[in-house]
Design a protein around this motif. Sequence first.
Motif, PDB file in Angstrom:
ATOM      1  N   MET A   1       0.839  -1.177   0.000  1.00  0.00           N
ATOM      2  CA  MET A   1       0.000   0.000   0.000  1.00  0.00           C
ATOM      3  C   MET A   1       0.880   1.233   0.000  1.00  0.00           C
ATOM      4  N   LYS A   2       0.608   2.157  -0.905  1.00  0.00           N
ATOM      5  CA  LYS A   2       1.316   3.435  -0.905  1.00  0.00           C
ATOM      6  C   LYS A   2       0.633   4.358   0.091  1.00  0.00           C
ATOM      7  N   LEU A   3       1.429   4.942   0.985  1.00  0.00           N
ATOM      8  CA  LEU A   3       0.908   5.879   1.969  1.00  0.00           C
ATOM      9  C   LEU A   3       1.823   7.085   2.016  1.00  0.00           C
ATOM     10  N   HIS A   4       1.260   8.255   1.772  1.00  0.00           N
ATOM     11  CA  HIS A   4       2.031   9.490   1.752  1.00  0.00           C
ATOM     12  C   HIS A   4       1.488  10.407   2.833  1.00  0.00           C
ATOM     13  N   VAL A   5       2.372  10.797   3.738  1.00  0.00           N
ATOM     14  CA  VAL A   5       1.971  11.546   4.925  1.00  0.00           C
ATOM     15  C   VAL A   5       2.629  12.918   4.922  1.00  0.00           C
ATOM     16  N   ALA A   6       1.867  13.922   5.301  1.00  0.00           N
ATOM     17  CA  ALA A   6       2.400  15.267   5.508  1.00  0.00           C
ATOM     18  C   ALA A   6       2.373  15.554   7.000  1.00  0.00           C
ATOM     19  N   ALA A   7       3.383  16.253   7.482  1.00  0.00           N
ATOM     20  CA  ALA A   7       3.456  16.648   8.892  1.00  0.00           C
ATOM     21  C   ALA A   7       3.800  18.127   8.941  1.00  0.00           C
ATOM     22  N   ASP A   8       3.430  18.784  10.042  1.00  0.00           N
ATOM     23  CA  ASP A   8       3.681  20.225  10.115  1.00  0.00           C
ATOM     24  C   ASP A   8       5.023  20.574  10.734  1.00  0.00           C
ATOM     25  N   ASP A   9       5.742  19.593  11.237  1.00  0.00           N
ATOM     26  CA  ASP A   9       7.076  19.871  11.789  1.00  0.00           C
ATOM     27  C   ASP A   9       7.971  18.652  11.642  1.00  0.00           C
ATOM     28  N   LEU A  70      -3.390   9.053   1.145  1.00  0.00           N
ATOM     29  CA  LEU A  70      -2.872  10.251   1.790  1.00  0.00           C
ATOM     30  C   LEU A  70      -3.225  10.259   3.269  1.00  0.00           C
ATOM     31  N   ALA A  71      -2.325  10.796   4.068  1.00  0.00           N
ATOM     32  CA  ALA A  71      -2.600  10.973   5.493  1.00  0.00           C
ATOM     33  C   ALA A  71      -1.933  12.266   5.939  1.00  0.00           C
ATOM     34  N   HIS A  72      -2.323  12.713   7.107  1.00  0.00           N
ATOM     35  CA  HIS A  72      -1.786  13.962   7.638  1.00  0.00           C
ATOM     36  C   HIS A  72      -1.504  13.765   9.113  1.00  0.00           C
ATOM     37  N   LYS A  73      -0.261  13.956   9.529  1.00  0.00           N
ATOM     38  CA  LYS A  73       0.137  13.836  10.932  1.00  0.00           C
ATOM     39  C   LYS A  73      -0.311  15.090  11.663  1.00  0.00           C
TER      40      LYS A  73
END
Length: 124
Positions: A1-9, A70-73
């Motif tokens: 599974m491809k999972l791409h995560v963005a985080a703010d720090d 897509l995911a977001h931390k």
Amino acid sequence: MKLHVAADDRTGALETAAALADRGGAPVPVAVWPDFPPDAASSVVDLGTRHLTPDEAAARASTIRASGRLAHKIDSTLRGNWAAELAARHRATATPMSDETFLTTDEVLDYLQVNLRTVYRLID
């Protein structure tokens, strides 16, 4: 599974990459905005938006393009501009919200094996 995560720090990005690597058994690339990770099964980008204005954070978050899920931390104490970032990412994908596009909370928790305060599914 491809999972791409963005985080703010940076700490959130590295924490998420470590959890992904533990689960998947392979290194997970981490990039710092405006750079983006190379194409990989999973990746994380540090947006560096924690101390920006909501409009600046939204503009930066909307630049993320990735194939796969897509995911977001989100910070465990809800610091930062996560609401503006999530809304911007949702608008930028031009993809209807569906279980086929975005991970459910249970899928994120199972995949990353972390507690609910650490990673949330991308929602509108």
